[in-house]
Design a protein around this motif. Structure first.
Motif, short mmCIF file in Angstrom:
data_model
loop_
_atom_site.label_atom_id
_atom_site.label_comp_id
_atom_site.label_asym_id
_atom_site.label_seq_id
_atom_site.Cartn_x
_atom_site.Cartn_y
_atom_site.Cartn_z
N GLU A 1 -11.67 5.66 -6.04
CA GLU A 1 -12.76 4.96 -5.36
C GLU A 1 -13.53 5.88 -4.41
N SER A 2 -12.89 6.95 -3.96
CA SER A 2 -13.56 7.86 -3.02
C SER A 2 -14.36 8.94 -3.73
N THR A 3 -14.20 9.07 -5.05
CA THR A 3 -14.87 10.17 -5.75
C THR A 3 -15.68 9.73 -6.98
N GLU A 4 -15.36 8.61 -7.58
CA GLU A 4 -16.09 8.16 -8.75
C GLU A 4 -17.45 7.60 -8.33
N LEU A 5 -18.51 8.06 -8.98
CA LEU A 5 -19.85 7.62 -8.59
C LEU A 5 -20.10 6.16 -8.95
N ASN A 6 -19.58 5.71 -10.10
CA ASN A 6 -19.84 4.35 -10.57
C ASN A 6 -18.55 3.69 -11.08
N PHE B 1 2.95 0.04 -10.67
CA PHE B 1 1.85 -0.69 -10.02
C PHE B 1 1.46 0.01 -8.71
N ALA B 2 2.48 0.43 -7.95
CA ALA B 2 2.20 1.15 -6.70
C ALA B 2 1.55 2.50 -7.00
N ALA B 3 2.01 3.17 -8.05
CA ALA B 3 1.42 4.45 -8.44
C ALA B 3 -0.04 4.26 -8.85
N PHE B 4 -0.30 3.21 -9.63
CA PHE B 4 -1.67 2.94 -10.06
C PHE B 4 -2.58 2.68 -8.87
N GLU B 5 -2.11 1.92 -7.90
CA GLU B 5 -2.92 1.61 -6.71
C GLU B 5 -3.31 2.89 -5.98
N ILE B 6 -2.40 3.86 -5.90
CA ILE B 6 -2.71 5.12 -5.23
C ILE B 6 -3.83 5.84 -5.97
N TRP B 7 -3.70 5.95 -7.29
CA TRP B 7 -4.73 6.64 -8.06
C TRP B 7 -6.06 5.90 -8.03
N LEU B 8 -6.02 4.56 -8.05
CA LEU B 8 -7.26 3.79 -7.98
C LEU B 8 -7.96 4.00 -6.65
N ARG B 9 -7.21 3.95 -5.54
CA ARG B 9 -7.81 4.17 -4.21
C ARG B 9 -8.43 5.57 -4.13
N GLU B 10 -7.76 6.56 -4.67
CA GLU B 10 -8.30 7.92 -4.64
C GLU B 10 -9.55 8.02 -5.50
#
Length: 205
Positions: free
Chosen positions: A29-34, A18-27
């Motif tokens: 959010e900074s690059t995915e257009l939609n 869950f902590a690993a997923f949160e890191i990838w999700l936050r990252e």
């Protein structure tokens, strides 16, 4: 096989998926257009035939992954009938994906009510108006139902429909995948062991 109580993967992600997923999700959010929170949601119908569609993740914590839907829709009927689901997050900008498999539970009324009130007013009316997954004669018919509900609920106090709520996918397995050069990808499966700890196993690409 790799089993660790600390980290896994080449970027040393936390052993807690869950902590690993949160890191990838936050990252992402900074690059995915939609819609970095978009996820493919797979279910199985009563005949065992698989089905998949894209929905939006609306919450994640140690209990699981939450999204909202009409329980009378095809997806709602399949998920509530089988109580199992799979998720796929694909972040093209990061060349990463996460797969999740697990069981289904309904969120509490308090959770569903709180989220419902954050939606735009027309979206809340739409939750009442749409007979999701069923045939619709025309766009005008849907818009007419929305207009009728607009008159029925003139203010901002629109209750949550009884057939509309949230579902939580409770993971039993994660897979983290990172694209590698020449298709030599890095892939790890995480499964809970008998002690309740998550064990990471490197997979062939």
């Amino acid at each position: 096989m790799l089993k660790t109580a600390l980290t896994f993967g080449e970027t040393e992600l936390p052993a807690d998926p869950f902590a690993a997923f949160e890191i990838w999700l936050r990252e992402a959010e900074s690059t995915e257009l939609n819609d970095p929170n978009a996820m493919s949601l797979a279910s199985v119908d009563a005949d065992g035939l698989p089905d998949v569609r894209t929905v939006l993740l609306k919450g994640v914590d140690a209990r699981g992954f939450v999204f909202y839907t009409n329980f009378e829709s095809r997806k709602g009927e399949e998920l509530l009938g089988q109580r199992k689901a799979a998720l796929l997050f694909h972040w093209k900008s990061r060349r990463r994906q996460v797969r999740v498999r697990g069981t289904i539970e309904i969120v509490s009324d308090a959770e569903a009510d709180a989220y419902f009130q954050t939606r735009a007013r027309v979206s809340r009316l739409g939750a009442w108006a749409s007979q999701q997954s069923r045939p619709l004669a025309s766009r005008e018919e849907l818009e007419q139902r929305v207009a009728e509900l607009d008159r029925r609920f003139p203010g901002d106090d629109i209750p949550r429909p009884p057939h509309w709520s949230g579902l939580r996918v409770i993971p039993v397995q994660f897979e983290f995948w990172q694209d590698g050069a020449f298709r030599l990808h890095d892939s790890y499966r995480l499964v809970k062991d008998e002690s309740g700890e998550w064990a990471a196993t490197r997979l062939n690409p």
